[in-house]
Design an enzyme around this catalytic site. Sequence first.
Site, PDB file in Angstrom:
ATOM      1  N   ASP A 286     -21.477  31.621 -10.412  1.00  0.00           N
ATOM      2  CA  ASP A 286     -19.990  31.512  -9.795  1.00  0.00           C
ATOM      3  C   ASP A 286     -19.007  31.091 -10.755  1.00  0.00           C
ATOM      4  O   ASP A 286     -18.940  29.831 -10.750  1.00  0.00           O
ATOM      5  CB  ASP A 286     -20.035  31.404  -8.444  1.00  0.00           C
ATOM      6  CG  ASP A 286     -18.592  31.222  -7.892  1.00  0.00           C
ATOM      7  OD1 ASP A 286     -17.742  31.735  -8.519  1.00  0.00           O
ATOM      8  OD2 ASP A 286     -18.591  31.035  -6.813  1.00  0.00           O
TER       9      ASP A 286
ATOM     10  N   LYS B 200      -9.534  33.681 -10.380  1.00  0.00           N
ATOM     11  CA  LYS B 200      -8.394  32.839 -10.778  1.00  0.00           C
ATOM     12  C   LYS B 200      -7.793  33.179 -11.997  1.00  0.00           C
ATOM     13  O   LYS B 200      -7.001  33.824 -12.183  1.00  0.00           O
ATOM     14  CB  LYS B 200      -9.093  31.355 -10.746  1.00  0.00           C
ATOM     15  CG  LYS B 200      -9.567  30.920  -9.352  1.00  0.00           C
ATOM     16  CD  LYS B 200      -9.724  29.291  -9.109  1.00  0.00           C
ATOM     17  CE  LYS B 200     -10.412  28.970  -7.904  1.00  0.00           C
ATOM     18  NZ  LYS B 200      -9.607  28.903  -6.662  1.00  0.00           N
TER      19      LYS B 200
ATOM     20  N   TYR C 172     -18.987  26.159  -3.286  1.00  0.00           N
ATOM     21  CA  TYR C 172     -18.458  27.237  -2.393  1.00  0.00           C
ATOM     22  C   TYR C 172     -18.185  28.627  -3.284  1.00  0.00           C
ATOM     23  O   TYR C 172     -17.658  28.480  -4.499  1.00  0.00           O
ATOM     24  CB  TYR C 172     -16.888  26.327  -2.298  1.00  0.00           C
ATOM     25  CG  TYR C 172     -16.247  27.414  -1.396  1.00  0.00           C
ATOM     26  CD1 TYR C 172     -16.262  27.459   0.101  1.00  0.00           C
ATOM     27  CD2 TYR C 172     -15.079  28.018  -1.904  1.00  0.00           C
ATOM     28  CE1 TYR C 172     -15.327  28.325   0.818  1.00  0.00           C
ATOM     29  CE2 TYR C 172     -14.275  28.693  -1.323  1.00  0.00           C
ATOM     30  CZ  TYR C 172     -14.417  28.878   0.383  1.00  0.00           C
ATOM     31  OH  TYR C 172     -13.605  29.877   1.038  1.00  0.00           O
TER      32      TYR C 172
HETATM   33  N1  HOZ Z   1     -10.446  27.825  -2.546  1.00  0.00           N
HETATM   34  C1  HOZ Z   1      -9.629  27.042  -3.291  1.00  0.00           C
HETATM   35  C2  HOZ Z   1     -10.026  25.876  -3.414  1.00  0.00           C
HETATM   36  N2  HOZ Z   1     -11.291  25.479  -4.033  1.00  0.00           N
HETATM   37  C3  HOZ Z   1      -8.490  26.822  -2.088  1.00  0.00           C
HETATM   38  C4  HOZ Z   1      -7.527  28.103  -2.120  1.00  0.00           C
HETATM   39  C5  HOZ Z   1      -6.159  27.837  -1.305  1.00  0.00           C
HETATM   40  O1  HOZ Z   1      -6.263  27.212  -0.323  1.00  0.00           O
HETATM   41  O2  HOZ Z   1      -5.237  28.187  -1.791  1.00  0.00           O
END
Ligand code: HOZ
Length: 431
Positions: free
Chosen positions: A241, A269, A146
């Site tokens: 990524d 992050k 992802y």
């Molecule tokens: N993309 C995040 C999980 N891999 C989730 C982000 C969220 O919902 O806060």
Amino acid sequence: MPITRERSQAQFQRALKSIPGGVNSPARAFGGVGGEPLFIQRGDGAYLWDLDGNKLIDFVGSWGPHILGHRHPAVLAAIEDALTRGTSFGAPTESESELAELVIATVPSMQKVRMVSSGTEATMSAIRVARGFTGRDKIIKFAGCYHGHVDSLLVKAGSGALTLGVPSSPGVPAGCTADTISLEFNDANELADTFAKQGEKIAAVILEPVVGNMGVVLPQPGFLEACRELCTKHGTVLIFDEVMTGFRVAFGGAQALFKITPDMTTLGKIIGGGMPVGAYGGRADIMAKVSPAGPVYQAGTLSGNPLAMACGIATLRTLRETNPYASLAAKTERLCRGLSDAAAAVGIAHTLPHVGSMFTLFFNPDLVTNNTIAGRSDTKRFARYFWGLIEHGVYLPCSQFEANFVSAAHSDADIDATIAAARNVLQSLPK
Ligand code: HOZ
């Protein structure tokens, strides 16, 4: 006696009236486990408190940023200090260079870096730059990886897209994904075949070097090497990524851990330490294409936001000074051994891939090396496990297909309490 969730439930009903699905990001909607999300009131160290006052040991860490735990004093002090000078100027500040220098000094592939406001922006921009640099259109991604909600990358995507069963989203025009080739993660032969057929058309290969978004899936020996070799041979830009793995699996990220240097890297992050930050960067000749140095356009009013920079700088400096990586890995190893022993003791088929402070307990008898195998996991059992742990005061990501994170704030007692809670819950699950 079940924990009280009345206030969370009331707030969720309120949110449903004004926010689609009641949440601002689908992964947090509890769609993968059924039921309604807990509304969080505050966090401190390794813990969260929900609106009903339930205290939870947190293995979500805001989906990755909180490697130091919630409200780390150095991070709070840096934000407070930056706040006294203002919140946003839309003009250069010293702090942008400082964070860029910290990133460049730490992440092997980074010779130049551009700050943005999210991981999605970082991957979207990296793809555009790779296409601008090579003059090619096609990109390769891997099923279950992802890379945010970028149109061209929402093809067989992991995370919320996988959990909610929309790995390729309506609203993405066919033209946007026509140049996206999706392959199976860890299949070096399939990758080599694809390059043999259309190598001269492929601008970029993008992957999570350790996947976090179909649960934690490790690269099998030789896979990252094959990605590197094929990209070099065909003049294709290799993009790691590392939004999740950057400063997480090692200070220099997965590329430092596995000693494979991509051409470009995306981050997010942890570099924001809990503020909205993303970054992309890499080889100087590639980044020279980015506007205004070069012709590939990318911009953002809040890019390099001073509060976000301060939070990121304090987080990276603290990581550099305290070097918690060995201790994080040891804690995670002990937790995983405890969880695995607890599952084995009651005959529950599972595998538990982990690296550094990331792990996923898959209710799956097979080693999960790709999206197809991940998809065979017992998600109903996961949902029962998840809710059982909530009842015991442990907060996990609300999907089988996400990474769990251990932070420097988790104590040995937190790890022991989590193992004990899991033992209780696993014993009670139907076989
Ligand atoms: N993309 C995040 C999980 N891999 C989730 C982000 C969220 O919902 O806060």
